[in-house]
Design a protein around this motif. Structure first.
Motif, mmCIF file in Angstrom:
data_model
loop_
_atom_site.group_PDB
_atom_site.id
_atom_site.type_symbol
_atom_site.label_atom_id
_atom_site.label_comp_id
_atom_site.label_asym_id
_atom_site.label_seq_id
_atom_site.Cartn_x
_atom_site.Cartn_y
_atom_site.Cartn_z
ATOM 1 N N ASN A 141 5.553 -11.772 -0.664
ATOM 2 C CA ASN A 141 4.632 -11.427 0.420
ATOM 3 C C ASN A 141 3.826 -10.184 0.068
ATOM 4 O O ASN A 141 4.076 -9.491 -0.921
ATOM 5 C CB ASN A 141 5.385 -11.248 1.743
ATOM 6 N N GLN A 142 2.827 -9.914 0.895
ATOM 7 C CA GLN A 142 1.879 -8.848 0.588
ATOM 8 C C GLN A 142 2.513 -7.459 0.666
ATOM 9 O O GLN A 142 2.162 -6.563 -0.099
ATOM 10 C CB GLN A 142 0.699 -8.935 1.542
ATOM 11 N N THR A 143 3.498 -7.279 1.542
ATOM 12 C CA THR A 143 4.136 -5.968 1.665
ATOM 13 C C THR A 143 4.925 -5.617 0.411
ATOM 14 O O THR A 143 4.873 -4.480 -0.068
ATOM 15 C CB THR A 143 5.068 -5.954 2.892
ATOM 16 N N LYS A 144 5.651 -6.602 -0.151
ATOM 17 C CA LYS A 144 6.412 -6.336 -1.374
ATOM 18 C C LYS A 144 5.496 -6.056 -2.554
ATOM 19 O O LYS A 144 5.785 -5.201 -3.380
ATOM 20 C CB LYS A 144 7.312 -7.523 -1.699
ATOM 21 N N SER A 145 4.409 -6.791 -2.637
ATOM 22 C CA SER A 145 3.492 -6.560 -3.760
ATOM 23 C C SER A 145 2.845 -5.180 -3.660
ATOM 24 O O SER A 145 2.591 -4.531 -4.673
ATOM 25 C CB SER A 145 2.428 -7.646 -3.823
ATOM 26 N N ARG A 146 2.578 -4.718 -2.443
ATOM 27 C CA ARG A 146 2.044 -3.364 -2.289
ATOM 28 C C ARG A 146 3.058 -2.312 -2.715
ATOM 29 O O ARG A 146 2.699 -1.291 -3.297
ATOM 30 C CB ARG A 146 1.623 -3.114 -0.846
ATOM 31 N N LEU A 147 4.340 -2.553 -2.433
ATOM 32 C CA LEU A 147 5.374 -1.613 -2.861
ATOM 33 C C LEU A 147 5.480 -1.577 -4.378
ATOM 34 O O LEU A 147 5.671 -0.506 -4.960
ATOM 35 C CB LEU A 147 6.722 -1.979 -2.249
ATOM 36 N N TYR A 148 5.375 -2.731 -5.032
ATOM 37 C CA TYR A 148 5.440 -2.759 -6.492
ATOM 38 C C TYR A 148 4.256 -2.028 -7.107
ATOM 39 O O TYR A 148 4.407 -1.280 -8.065
ATOM 40 C CB TYR A 148 5.482 -4.197 -7.008
ATOM 41 N N ARG A 188 2.530 0.351 -5.639
ATOM 42 C CA ARG A 188 2.711 1.773 -5.331
ATOM 43 C C ARG A 188 3.720 2.408 -6.293
ATOM 44 O O ARG A 188 3.502 3.516 -6.779
ATOM 45 C CB ARG A 188 3.177 1.936 -3.892
#
Length: 90
Positions: free
Chosen positions: A2-9, A11
């Motif tokens: 999902n988009q939240t996990k990809s943003r964490l990666y 970051r």
């Protein structure tokens, strides 16, 4: 993914790259500032950004960051037995 996990990666990757660059700069600065210690030895300020990253993102990411720092340190010729030191002997 999902988009939240990809943003964490993304970051974590960007923060790691920035802190790795800060660690390399601090390594050079600590060699200039603490060049002549009275009884030998050395002080390295480069571990603080690596410890900060490991604290924020966990053990696995911190170990990877430490490996990347060690590899860059060796390639730039700062550690004993590095590529830069071996080429100067030849």
């Amino acid at each position: 993914m999902n988009q939240t996990k990809s943003r964490l990666y993304v970051r974590a990757l960007c923060e790691g790259a920035i802190l790795l660059a800060v660690a390399i700069v601090l390594n050079y600065l600590s060699k200039v500032v603490f060049a002549n210690m009275p009884n030998g030895g050395s002080v390295s300020l480069a571990m603080f950004p690596i410890l900060l990253y490991a604290h924020r993102w966990g053990l696995g990411q911190g170990l990877l960051m430490g490996f990347a720092y060690g590899l860059l340190d060796m390639l730039l010729g700062n550690c004993p037995g590095s590529i830069g030191e071996l080429s100067a002997l030849a």
